[in-house]
Write a protein that holds these residues in place. Structure first.
Motif, mmCIF file in Angstrom:
data_model
loop_
_atom_site.group_PDB
_atom_site.id
_atom_site.type_symbol
_atom_site.label_atom_id
_atom_site.label_comp_id
_atom_site.label_asym_id
_atom_site.label_seq_id
_atom_site.Cartn_x
_atom_site.Cartn_y
_atom_site.Cartn_z
ATOM 1 N N VAL A 1 -1.919 -3.403 -2.162
ATOM 2 C CA VAL A 1 -0.698 -2.850 -1.573
ATOM 3 C C VAL A 1 0.381 -3.928 -1.494
ATOM 4 N N LYS A 2 -0.016 -5.114 -1.061
ATOM 5 C CA LYS A 2 0.947 -6.217 -0.937
ATOM 6 C C LYS A 2 1.494 -6.614 -2.307
ATOM 7 N N GLN A 3 0.637 -6.598 -3.303
ATOM 8 C CA GLN A 3 1.055 -6.933 -4.660
ATOM 9 C C GLN A 3 2.071 -5.914 -5.183
ATOM 10 N N ALA A 4 1.813 -4.639 -4.963
ATOM 11 C CA ALA A 4 2.744 -3.590 -5.405
ATOM 12 C C ALA A 4 4.076 -3.703 -4.665
ATOM 13 N N ALA A 5 4.022 -3.984 -3.371
ATOM 14 C CA ALA A 5 5.252 -4.144 -2.595
ATOM 15 C C ALA A 5 6.057 -5.333 -3.109
ATOM 16 N N GLY A 6 5.375 -6.391 -3.478
ATOM 17 C CA GLY A 6 6.054 -7.563 -4.028
ATOM 18 C C GLY A 6 6.732 -7.265 -5.347
ATOM 19 N N ALA A 37 8.294 -12.171 -5.431
ATOM 20 C CA ALA A 37 7.303 -12.918 -6.212
ATOM 21 C C ALA A 37 6.261 -13.548 -5.292
ATOM 22 N N ALA A 38 6.716 -14.086 -4.162
ATOM 23 C CA ALA A 38 5.774 -14.690 -3.210
ATOM 24 C C ALA A 38 4.833 -13.639 -2.635
#
Length: 90
Positions: free
Chosen positions: A10-15, A35-36
């Motif tokens: 989820v965090k990766q998709a939000a990023g 990106a972070a």
């Protein structure tokens, strides 16, 4: 699925979305934050995968001990003896 894997995905998709929004707006700060966040999500997902692998290995060892307890005891004894030899001071 491990909770860290889900949260990391989820965090990766939000990023990715945040980075894309930064690209559209031309905002380098938003791009960098996205990106972070995406990198942090990948790291958290990898951590969750490692936990899944370790959990599976522990279950497999547990099944092996249940099926052949004498062999497991002999292996543990040999490992203990070897560690004792390695750590003893002469």
């Amino acid at each position: 699925m491990d909770e860290d894997r889900f949260s990391g995905t989820v965090k990766q998709a939000a990023g990715k979305l945040q980075g894309a929004a930064g690209d559209l707006l031309g905002d380098s700060k938003t791009q960098a934050e996205g990106a972070a966040r995406e990198i942090a999500g990948r790291a958290q997902d990898a951590y969750g995968q490692a936990k899944d692998v370790a959990r599976g290995a522990a279950q497999q060892v547990g099944r092996g001990v249940e099926q052949q307890p004498v062999v497991a005891l002999l292996i543990a004894g040999v490992i203990g003896y070897a560690l004792g030899l390695l750590t003893s001071r002469r």
